[in-house]
Design an enzyme around this catalytic site. Structure first.
Site, mmCIF file in Angstrom:
data_model
loop_
_atom_site.group_PDB
_atom_site.id
_atom_site.type_symbol
_atom_site.label_atom_id
_atom_site.label_comp_id
_atom_site.label_asym_id
_atom_site.label_seq_id
_atom_site.Cartn_x
_atom_site.Cartn_y
_atom_site.Cartn_z
ATOM 1 N N LYS B 182 0.842 -1.208 0.000
ATOM 2 C CA LYS B 182 0.000 0.000 0.000
ATOM 3 C C LYS B 182 0.870 1.248 0.000
ATOM 4 O O LYS B 182 1.571 1.520 0.969
ATOM 5 C CB LYS B 182 -0.922 0.052 1.221
ATOM 6 C CG LYS B 182 -1.964 1.162 1.083
ATOM 7 C CD LYS B 182 -2.541 1.636 2.397
ATOM 8 C CE LYS B 182 -1.718 2.687 3.080
ATOM 9 N NZ LYS B 182 -1.793 4.039 2.495
ATOM 10 N N SER B 235 5.666 6.712 10.638
ATOM 11 C CA SER B 235 5.839 7.367 11.928
ATOM 12 C C SER B 235 5.960 6.347 13.058
ATOM 13 O O SER B 235 5.447 5.233 12.978
ATOM 14 C CB SER B 235 4.663 8.297 12.215
ATOM 15 O OG SER B 235 3.522 7.534 12.554
ATOM 16 N N GLY B 239 3.844 2.949 13.976
ATOM 17 C CA GLY B 239 4.650 1.746 14.193
ATOM 18 C C GLY B 239 4.269 1.043 15.482
ATOM 19 O O GLY B 239 4.172 -0.186 15.539
ATOM 20 N N GLU B 256 10.514 0.658 10.196
ATOM 21 C CA GLU B 256 11.500 1.717 9.997
ATOM 22 C C GLU B 256 10.764 3.008 10.281
ATOM 23 O O GLU B 256 9.905 3.425 9.506
ATOM 24 C CB GLU B 256 12.044 1.640 8.564
ATOM 25 C CG GLU B 256 13.415 2.256 8.430
ATOM 26 C CD GLU B 256 13.326 3.731 8.147
ATOM 27 O OE1 GLU B 256 13.328 4.505 9.128
ATOM 28 O OE2 GLU B 256 13.242 4.103 6.987
ATOM 29 N N CYS B 290 13.349 10.484 7.345
ATOM 30 C CA CYS B 290 13.325 9.970 8.712
ATOM 31 C C CYS B 290 14.702 10.090 9.363
ATOM 32 O O CYS B 290 14.809 10.263 10.570
ATOM 33 C CB CYS B 290 12.850 8.529 8.730
ATOM 34 S SG CYS B 290 13.652 7.523 7.484
ATOM 35 N N GLU B 387 10.130 14.739 16.155
ATOM 36 C CA GLU B 387 10.470 14.707 14.732
ATOM 37 C C GLU B 387 9.605 15.738 14.004
ATOM 38 O O GLU B 387 8.391 15.729 14.118
ATOM 39 C CB GLU B 387 10.194 13.312 14.170
ATOM 40 C CG GLU B 387 10.573 13.188 12.716
ATOM 41 C CD GLU B 387 10.433 11.759 12.194
ATOM 42 O OE1 GLU B 387 9.439 11.111 12.519
ATOM 43 O OE2 GLU B 387 11.334 11.308 11.476
#
Lengths: 294, 493
Positions: B182, B235, B239, B256, B290, B387
């Site tokens: 996806k 994100s 996750g 990741e 990231c 972040e």
């Protein structure tokens, strides 16, 4: 001279936390029996406060232990084997009572546990060569991947192999520089608590291995939810508890070693060649780039 | 004398975007079962590029079934044959790289210079690299005859759409898995074009399935009971949810996630190179990276000099049309992301950090954020902890190497870090102390298919790239006694 049999001196079993032997801060104990129900000892019934103390000890030890040379760590693991060799009879007796097996089988399990320390001792300065890599990137860069320990690892030790199973989950974690907080087999914690006495005299820095006895259902959740624990090995967690702990571990994205079908099997499952997977799954790969040029 | 830049637009004519796209299931494009669609826009102009299908649960089921059917024959193919399919894919991507680069710039908003020079070459290289592994898995260090897992459910982000697709699909196919992927809601087009690449390469139907949709589609994919492997890039918050979702299943999971990398500059660093490293670290891809170097840690004795040089350099960054070959910084990917960056920047001002950005004309339509830096940032400020995923740099200082390590590691993340020093021993000492999966020393934001990528701590687990990247798609080799008896996941069900 009296003919009365000598009354033996019983051992007060204590926890092993930060290199010291405290009782549970809760001052609780629970009765440990052999397979036939005969009383063996009162083991500390650890609390979540003991869990926190153990994690503090493990975190404090992580820097120095992970920073020690691989050669040094290997020698210390080998020293553990040396110390155990001198205590084979004691551990054989404890394992016979803990695992409910014959003296012969118990001795075989203790021997296997000692040999396992030797096996892992040898891995300390080889694992980076097996798990690392020099990467041929398409550019003028030096590029090297090396394995590093994940950090503080919580371990729920196997329940039905109180000593060999325990060694089989502790050694692969610490050989690479991790530090551990291990919850001993709830039913049979005594060999684990005795192992603490061996570790304390093997030059292993305090806090590298912390051993708690008590209820997995009570100690597992605070370990799985602890924000300063980096990984959790669920080898000894029964099905539903394992799922609950894996879910809680997601909170700070702990690495999770799910229980494998063999982990809780009775019998001599842990006698098999352990392979490298458990050791390798508690490692992080660090990749360093540096330009090349004159 | 100063020269002006003349416009240097790349032609849009090299890419033919259809008015609508279906889901790619079992080798064919199909409409969503409930007819639901959504629009994808060019973030630089807000122009609607196309309308794509929004997969339903029924579509997901069909895609997973197609992947399951394809798994048997695909995993049974000799590795050398699977390899040839992957080599073909790599070649077709190389052939179509100009078209795909323009497409990616349009749909994502990133500069054509980056899609042309980074995204597309790395995408092709990734397939080329893993192609070569397909018939060499016995030698990869995972025991003899390592087995694939089955159907991989993969969810990728919008920051490097095609490259992230390659990072997911190439190792999955090389190891004999089949895929339901996806793409991100805001950047679905390059994955749909990739479906056409698969057609041209003659890939057997069902081996790769592409489902477009939103976050709910991704959530449904990772929780689908017939998916054996979940791979997610995105994100940390999502996750975590995925890790909770797969708890108690047999699904293998790799994540990741986010980062808050420190880019550490010592007083002996070559200032001009370090400044280029800072700029590349945080303004590359609009900071939608990231592993972006979003925290500058400058040694106190050079902080002023470094900051002056950095500001001078930032003033020369060209922000604007992603299709202009001279553009350095493109559009923010979406209105939502722009709102998040704006909110965090404003919160930092409110917390007392000092904001600076060069004078810079931003286009009147589209989503834009000028390259920005904050000074007077403390470790407690949100902008030093969270972040930002945008072109915003926080500047902190340190005195000793030990303090630099302490500050760099003072984050729940652990994805990447940068070190700038001319002293080799210090560089290696720092690299060993930083708790991060990638350490760039006197460079930053370099990627290569042979080089493992992934984080420590809350930046996720597992590695992508290199030999290490194979592990995510292979069944674990357990104790020796179990190994011989390991059957394929398909055999187990």
């Amino acid at each position: 001279m009296s003919t009365v049999d000598r009354l033996s001196v019983l051992k007060t079993y204590k926890l092993f936390v930060g290199g010291k032997f405290p009782r549970s801060e809760s001052r609780r104990v629970y009765e440990v029996t052999d397979a036939k129900g005969a009383w063996l000892a009162n083991a500390p019934l650890s609390s979540r406060k003991d869990v926190r103390d153990a994690v503090v000890g493990a975190r404090k030890a992580f820097g120095p232990w992970s920073g020690a040379t691989a050669y040094n760590r290997g020698q210390i693991l080998y020293r553990v084997a040396e110390m155990l060799e001198g205590r084979r009879e004691q551990f054989a007796a404890e394992v016979a009572a803990a695992d409910g097996v014959s003296a012969k089988k118990a001795a075989a399990r203790v021997d296997a546990a000692i040999d396992r320390w030797v096996w892992y001792a040898g891995w300390s300065d080889k694992v980076a060569q097996v798990a690392g890599a020099a990467n041929p990137v398409a550019g003028p860069y030096f590029n090297l991947s090396t394995p590093e320990p994940t950090g503080v690892v919580a371990v729920l030790a196997p329940t039905d192999s109180a000593f060999l199973g325990l060694v089989s989950v502790i050694a692969p974690a610490i050989v690479t520089g991790n530090t551990v907080v291990v919850v001993a087999s709830e039913r049979a914690p005594l060999p684990a608590l005795s192992l603490g006495e061996v570790l304390a005299t093997s030059d292993l820095p305090g806090g590298v291995v912390n051993i708690l006895s008590g209820r997995a259902a009570e100690l597992g959740p605070p370990l799985a939810a602890h924000q300063d624990v980096n990984a959790i090995d669920l080898a000894g967690a029964p099905g539903e508890l394992a799922v609950e702990l894996e879910r809680a571990a997601a909170d700070n994205l702990k690495r999770v070693l799910r229980p494998q079908p063999g982990d809780t099997a009775k019998g001599d499952h842990w006698l098999a060649d352990p392979g490298t997977e458990r050791m390798l799954s508690l490692l992080e790969t660090k990749t360093v780039w540096h330009p090349m040029g004159v | 004398m100063a020269f002006d830049y003349a416009p240097a637009p790349e032609s849009r004519a090299v890419v033919d975007i259809g008015p609508s796209y279906g889901l790619f299931i079992d080798g064919e494009f199909q409409e969503a079962s409930d007819g639901k669609v959504f629009k994808t826009v060019a973030p630089a102009s807000e122009e609607v590029l196309s309308e794509v299908a929004h997969a339903s649960e029924a579509d997901l089921d069909r895609a997973v079934r197609a992947a399951r059917r394809a798994f048997g024959p695909w995993s049974a193919l000799p590795g050398a044959e699977r390899a040839k399919y992957l080599f073909r894919i790599a070649r077709v991507i190389q052939e179509r790289s100009r078209e795909l680069a323009v497409l990616e710039s349009l749909d994502n908003g990133k500069p054509i210079r980056e899609t042309r020079d980074t995204d597309l070459p790395l995408t092709a290289a990734h397939f080329f690299y893993y192609a070569g592994w397909a018939d060499k898995l016995d030698h990869a260090g995972f025991g003899p005859n390592p087995r694939p897992l089955g159907v991989a459910g993969q969810v990728i982000p919008w920051n490097f759409p095609l490259m992230m697709l390659a990072w997911k699909i190439a190792p999955a196919l090389a190891t004999g898995n089949t895929v339901v992927l996806k793409p991100a809601e805001t950047t679905p087009l390059s994955a749909l074009f990739f479906a056409d690449v698969c057609r041209q390469a003659g890939l057997p139907r069902g081996v790769v399935n592409i489902l477009t949709g939103d976050g709910s589609t991704g959530a449904a994919l990772v929780s689908h009971p017939d998916v054996n492997k979940v791979a997610f890039t995105g994100s940390t918050e999502v996750g975590r949810q995925i890790a909770r979702t797969v708890a108690g299943t047999d699904k293998k999971l790799t994540l990741e996630l986010g980062g808050k990398a420190a880019n550490i500059v010592f007083d002996d660093a070559p200032i001009d190179q370090a400044v280029e490293g800072m700029v590349n670290g945080i303004f590359f891809n609009q900071g939608h990276v990231c592993c972006a170097g979003s925290r500058l840690l400058a040694q106190e004795s050079v902080a002023d000099e470094l900051l002056d040089a950095l500001k001078r350099r930032m003033a020369t960054l060209r922000v604007g049309d992603p299709l202009d070959k001279n553009t350095d910084v493109g559009a923010i990917n979406s209105a939502e992301q722009l709102a998040r960056i704006t909110a965090l920047a404003e919160a930092s001002e409110a917390e007392g950090a000092e904001r600076w950005a060069p004078a810079c004309d931003l286009p009147s339509t589209g989503y834009w954020f000028a390259p920005t830096l904050f000074t007077g940032v403390t470790q407690a400020h949100r902008i030093a902890c969270e972040e930002i995923f945008g072109p915003v740099l926080s500047v902190l200082t340190f005195r000793t190497p030990a303090e630099a390590v302490e500050k760099a590691n003072n984050t729940p993340y652990g994805l990447s870090a940068g070190i700038w020093t001319e002293k080799g021993s210090r560089s290696l000492w720092m690299a060993s102390k930083l708790r991060a999966g990638i350490v760039w020393s006197n460079t930053f934001n370099k990627f290569d298919p042979t080089s493992p990528f992934g984080g420590y701590k809350e930046s996720g687990y597992g590695r992508e790239g290199g030999r290490h990247g194979l592990e995510a798609y292979l069944a674990a080799a357990g104790p020796q006694e179990d190994r011989a008896g390991t059957s394929s996941p398909e055999g187990d069900r």
